[in-house]
Design a protein around this motif. Structure first.
Motif, short mmCIF file in Angstrom:
data_model
loop_
_atom_site.label_atom_id
_atom_site.label_comp_id
_atom_site.label_asym_id
_atom_site.label_seq_id
_atom_site.Cartn_x
_atom_site.Cartn_y
_atom_site.Cartn_z
N ALA A 199 7.39 -0.99 0.55
CA ALA A 199 6.71 -2.29 0.49
C ALA A 199 7.20 -3.04 -0.73
O ALA A 199 7.63 -2.44 -1.73
CB ALA A 199 5.20 -2.10 0.42
N TYR B 215 5.60 -3.90 4.33
CA TYR B 215 4.84 -5.05 3.77
C TYR B 215 5.74 -5.75 2.78
O TYR B 215 6.39 -5.10 1.95
CB TYR B 215 3.58 -4.55 3.06
CG TYR B 215 2.73 -5.63 2.45
CD1 TYR B 215 1.71 -6.25 3.19
CD2 TYR B 215 2.93 -6.04 1.14
CE1 TYR B 215 0.93 -7.24 2.63
CE2 TYR B 215 2.15 -7.04 0.57
CZ TYR B 215 1.15 -7.63 1.31
OH TYR B 215 0.37 -8.62 0.77
N ALA C 37 3.78 -8.71 7.72
CA ALA C 37 2.51 -8.02 7.58
C ALA C 37 1.54 -8.84 6.74
O ALA C 37 1.91 -9.38 5.69
CB ALA C 37 2.73 -6.65 6.95
N PHE D 114 -2.06 -5.19 3.39
CA PHE D 114 -1.29 -4.10 2.80
C PHE D 114 -1.63 -2.80 3.55
O PHE D 114 -2.80 -2.45 3.67
CB PHE D 114 -1.59 -3.96 1.31
CG PHE D 114 -0.58 -3.10 0.62
CD1 PHE D 114 0.61 -3.65 0.18
CD2 PHE D 114 -0.78 -1.74 0.46
CE1 PHE D 114 1.57 -2.87 -0.43
CE2 PHE D 114 0.18 -0.94 -0.14
CZ PHE D 114 1.36 -1.52 -0.60
#
Ligand code: SF4
Length: 195
Positions: A23, A55, A61, A64
């Motif tokens: 992420a 993410y 997205a 989270f």
């Protein structure tokens, strides 16, 4: 502090898992660190073979996700939304990386720290040179500013630091490849400079 330091490297994930879940997050920063990440260019293809981007500002997205292996966090913690996201990141990430000088020290984002929040809003929005955008009073839409801008490690435990404004792609690649190999991020001296 929100959570104890991460206990697992990405390689210590359950054996049945596939790609490393990566992420990236954008707190109080200019997005320059993410731009430098994109400057990995063809290395992004190599990276994509090893990671799933779960993410990021450059992905779609909205929330989270849980069970993230590595999160790169750009930007300092400047407002309430940043604070909540930082806590969520820590609760759901095995390894959190303070990514760029704003995250590591506060850097540009923290220049407003010499002013109290009320004085800041007055100087910028009511008496400031541009007077634009007009208004600036808390309106329930914009997140409330924290009294001081904080580097990430003053809000949550951080596992690795990648300085630079922005970190150059070689530095980012050195950090990311170390993490994917299950090794600590130990950048050589020339890659530890700020700015
Ligand atoms: S470290 Fe530099 S490039 Fe990165 S968010 Fe801060 S000001 Fe922008």
């Amino acid at each position: 502090m929100e959570r104890q330091q991460a206990e697992k490297t990405p390689q210590e994930r359950p054996a049945q898992r596939g790609k490393v879940r990566l992420a990236t997050a954008w707190l109080g920063g200019c997005s320059g660190c993410h731009m430098s990440f994109l400057d990995l260019d063809e290395k992004l293809i190599e990276l994509a073979e090893q990671v799933e981007l779960v993410y990021s500002p450059i992905a779609d997205a909205k929330e989270f996700p849980a069970d993230v292996d590595v999160t790169l966090v750009e930007g300092a913690v400047a407002n309430v939304d940043h604070l909540l996201l930082a806590r969520e990141i820590r609760a759901n990430s095995r390894i959190v990386v303070s990514f760029g000088d704003c995250a590591v020290t506060g850097n540009v984002t923290s220049l407003r720290n010499r002013l109290a929040v009320d004085d800041l809003l007055t100087q910028v929005y009511r008496e400031g040179p541009g007077r634009a955008p007009t208004g600036g009073e808390p309106d329930g839409v914009m997140p409330a500013l924290l009294p001081k801008v904080l580097p990430l490690h003053q809000v949550i435990p951080v596992d690795a630091y990648v300085p630079g404004c922005p970190p150059d792609p070689d530095r980012i690649w050195a950090a990311v490849t170390a993490l994917l190999a299950g090794q600590p991020v130990e950048l050589p001296p020339e890659m530890r400079r700020f700015g």
